[in-house]
Design a protein around this motif. Structure first.
Motif, PDB file in Angstrom:
ATOM      1  N   THR A  71       0.838  -1.203   0.000  1.00 51.71           N
ATOM      2  CA  THR A  71       0.000   0.000   0.000  1.00 51.71           C
ATOM      3  C   THR A  71       0.875   1.257   0.000  1.00 51.71           C
ATOM      4  N   GLU A  72       2.119   1.141   0.427  1.00 52.13           N
ATOM      5  CA  GLU A  72       3.031   2.284   0.446  1.00 52.13           C
ATOM      6  C   GLU A  72       4.017   2.166  -0.699  1.00 52.13           C
ATOM      7  N   GLU A  73       4.093   3.191  -1.473  1.00 50.17           N
ATOM      8  CA  GLU A  73       5.018   3.235  -2.579  1.00 50.17           C
ATOM      9  C   GLU A  73       6.114   4.240  -2.242  1.00 50.17           C
ATOM     10  N   ALA A  74       7.302   4.038  -2.716  1.00 50.75           N
ATOM     11  CA  ALA A  74       8.401   4.959  -2.464  1.00 50.75           C
ATOM     12  C   ALA A  74       8.214   6.214  -3.302  1.00 50.75           C
ATOM     13  N   GLY A  75       8.673   7.415  -2.766  1.00 54.84           N
ATOM     14  CA  GLY A  75       8.590   8.668  -3.509  1.00 54.84           C
ATOM     15  C   GLY A  75       7.420   9.514  -3.059  1.00 54.84           C
ATOM     16  N   PHE A  76       7.248  10.609  -3.805  1.00 57.11           N
ATOM     17  CA  PHE A  76       6.199  11.564  -3.478  1.00 57.11           C
ATOM     18  C   PHE A  76       5.013  11.365  -4.397  1.00 57.11           C
ATOM     19  N   SER A  77       3.874  11.651  -3.887  1.00 58.18           N
ATOM     20  CA  SER A  77       2.688  11.666  -4.736  1.00 58.18           C
ATOM     21  C   SER A  77       2.622  13.041  -5.401  1.00 58.18           C
ATOM     22  N   VAL A  78       1.790  13.186  -6.367  1.00 59.97           N
ATOM     23  CA  VAL A  78       1.642  14.446  -7.074  1.00 59.97           C
ATOM     24  C   VAL A  78       1.158  15.527  -6.114  1.00 59.97           C
ATOM     25  N   LEU A  79       0.262  15.187  -5.250  1.00 58.06           N
ATOM     26  CA  LEU A  79      -0.271  16.145  -4.290  1.00 58.06           C
ATOM     27  C   LEU A  79       0.827  16.626  -3.336  1.00 58.06           C
ATOM     28  N   GLU A  80       1.661  15.708  -2.876  1.00 60.10           N
ATOM     29  CA  GLU A  80       2.753  16.081  -1.979  1.00 60.10           C
ATOM     30  C   GLU A  80       3.759  16.997  -2.697  1.00 60.10           C
ATOM     31  N   ALA A  81       4.042  16.720  -3.946  1.00 63.88           N
ATOM     32  CA  ALA A  81       4.967  17.551  -4.716  1.00 63.88           C
ATOM     33  C   ALA A  81       4.400  18.962  -4.914  1.00 63.88           C
ATOM     34  N   MET A  82       3.096  19.055  -5.186  1.00 64.02           N
ATOM     35  CA  MET A  82       2.471  20.360  -5.374  1.00 64.02           C
ATOM     36  C   MET A  82       2.486  21.171  -4.080  1.00 64.02           C
ATOM     37  N   VAL A  83       2.267  20.530  -2.966  1.00 64.44           N
ATOM     38  CA  VAL A  83       2.304  21.216  -1.670  1.00 64.44           C
ATOM     39  C   VAL A  83       3.728  21.705  -1.393  1.00 64.44           C
ATOM     40  N   ALA A  84       4.726  20.875  -1.692  1.00 63.11           N
ATOM     41  CA  ALA A  84       6.123  21.268  -1.477  1.00 63.11           C
ATOM     42  C   ALA A  84       6.484  22.470  -2.353  1.00 63.11           C
ATOM     43  N   ILE A  85       6.052  22.481  -3.597  1.00 61.69           N
ATOM     44  CA  ILE A  85       6.325  23.604  -4.498  1.00 61.69           C
ATOM     45  C   ILE A  85       5.634  24.872  -3.994  1.00 61.69           C
ATOM     46  N   ALA A  86       4.418  24.752  -3.502  1.00 58.86           N
ATOM     47  CA  ALA A  86       3.690  25.910  -2.985  1.00 58.86           C
ATOM     48  C   ALA A  86       4.400  26.485  -1.757  1.00 58.86           C
ATOM     49  N   ILE A  87       4.871  25.627  -0.880  1.00 54.92           N
ATOM     50  CA  ILE A  87       5.591  26.102   0.315  1.00 54.92           C
ATOM     51  C   ILE A  87       6.891  26.780  -0.094  1.00 54.92           C
ATOM     52  N   MET A  88       7.603  26.189  -1.031  1.00 53.82           N
ATOM     53  CA  MET A  88       8.860  26.765  -1.490  1.00 53.82           C
ATOM     54  C   MET A  88       8.619  28.128  -2.158  1.00 53.82           C
ATOM     55  N   ALA A  89       7.575  28.248  -2.937  1.00 52.39           N
ATOM     56  CA  ALA A  89       7.261  29.520  -3.596  1.00 52.39           C
ATOM     57  C   ALA A  89       6.897  30.578  -2.554  1.00 52.39           C
ATOM     58  N   ALA A  90       6.147  30.172  -1.535  1.00 52.01           N
ATOM     59  CA  ALA A  90       5.770  31.122  -0.483  1.00 52.01           C
ATOM     60  C   ALA A  90       7.002  31.615   0.271  1.00 52.01           C
ATOM     61  N   CYS A  91       8.022  30.793   0.387  1.00 58.50           N
ATOM     62  CA  CYS A  91       9.260  31.204   1.068  1.00 58.50           C
ATOM     63  C   CYS A  91      10.158  32.046   0.161  1.00 58.50           C
ATOM     64  N   LEU A  92      10.178  31.776  -1.136  1.00 58.18           N
ATOM     65  CA  LEU A  92      11.086  32.478  -2.044  1.00 58.18           C
ATOM     66  C   LEU A  92      10.570  33.840  -2.501  1.00 58.18           C
ATOM     67  N   LEU A  93       9.263  34.025  -2.583  1.00 58.55           N
ATOM     68  CA  LEU A  93       8.729  35.303  -3.057  1.00 58.55           C
ATOM     69  C   LEU A  93       9.176  36.487  -2.194  1.00 58.55           C
ATOM     70  N   PRO A  94       9.137  36.404  -0.868  1.00 60.34           N
ATOM     71  CA  PRO A  94       9.656  37.540  -0.090  1.00 60.34           C
ATOM     72  C   PRO A  94      11.150  37.782  -0.324  1.00 60.34           C
ATOM     73  N   LEU A  95      11.915  36.728  -0.573  1.00 58.76           N
ATOM     74  CA  LEU A  95      13.333  36.911  -0.855  1.00 58.76           C
ATOM     75  C   LEU A  95      13.556  37.651  -2.166  1.00 58.76           C
ATOM     76  N   PHE A  96      12.760  37.342  -3.178  1.00 57.73           N
ATOM     77  CA  PHE A  96      12.859  38.060  -4.447  1.00 57.73           C
ATOM     78  C   PHE A  96      12.456  39.521  -4.277  1.00 57.73           C
ATOM     79  N   ALA A  97      11.426  39.790  -3.475  1.00 62.41           N
ATOM     80  CA  ALA A  97      11.010  41.169  -3.210  1.00 62.41           C
ATOM     81  C   ALA A  97      12.122  41.919  -2.475  1.00 62.41           C
TER      82      ALA A  97
END
Length: 148
Positions: free
Chosen positions: A12-38
């Motif tokens: 039932t457990e597969e190795a790696g990230f699911s698409v949903l987990e990858a999208m959440v990680a990208i959203a968190i990373m974008a939220a952290c990087l946008l203030p740095l770019f500003a």
């Protein structure tokens, strides 16, 4: 002949990230990087402002040095060209020429004139900086050993 069966375990457990987990990680990373770019954009703007103010200070210092060295009695209008700006000086008498008195009250060897000097600094960017200073100019009227 023996047949061996491969047992496949249903996992039932597969190795790696699911698409949903990858999208959440990208959203968190974008939220952290946008203030740095500003912040980087603000840093670039502040550096540009600092460079403009440093150029303005340099030009004003240069104008004050030129005022000290200019004989406004001989030439009341002066212009100097530099690599990033141009300085124009225009002097008008603010008072009549007066003789300088010695400590005993007798006339001295010098006379003085007060000038209002209008300074205009024109930068290559098109900005214009102007201000007025008072300059006291001394002129020798007689030699040191005259009258002896």
């Amino acid at each position: 002949m023996s047949t061996k069966r491969l047992k496949l375990k249903p996992t039932t457990e597969e190795a790696g990230f699911s698409v949903l987990e990858a999208m959440v990680a990208i959203a968190i990373m974008a939220a952290c990087l946008l203030p740095l770019f500003a912040l980087q954009g603000q840093f670039v703007n502040v550096v540009g402002q600092i460079e403009r103010v440093e150029l303005q200070i340099e030009a004003r210092d240069q104008a004050l040095e030129v005022i000290k060295l200019t004989d406004f009695n001989a030439s009341p209008e002066v212009q100097f060209n530099y690599s990033q700006y141009q300085i124009r000086l225009s002097a008008k008498r603010a008072s009549n020429t007066r003789p300088v008195k010695n400590s005993g009250g007798t006339s001295g060897r010098f006379e003085m004139t007060l000038y209002d000097v209008a300074v205009t600094i024109e930068y290559l960017s098109g900005n214009i900086d102007s201000f007025t200073v008072k300059e006291l100019e001394w002129q020798e009227t007689s030699g040191y050993l005259e009258g002896l």
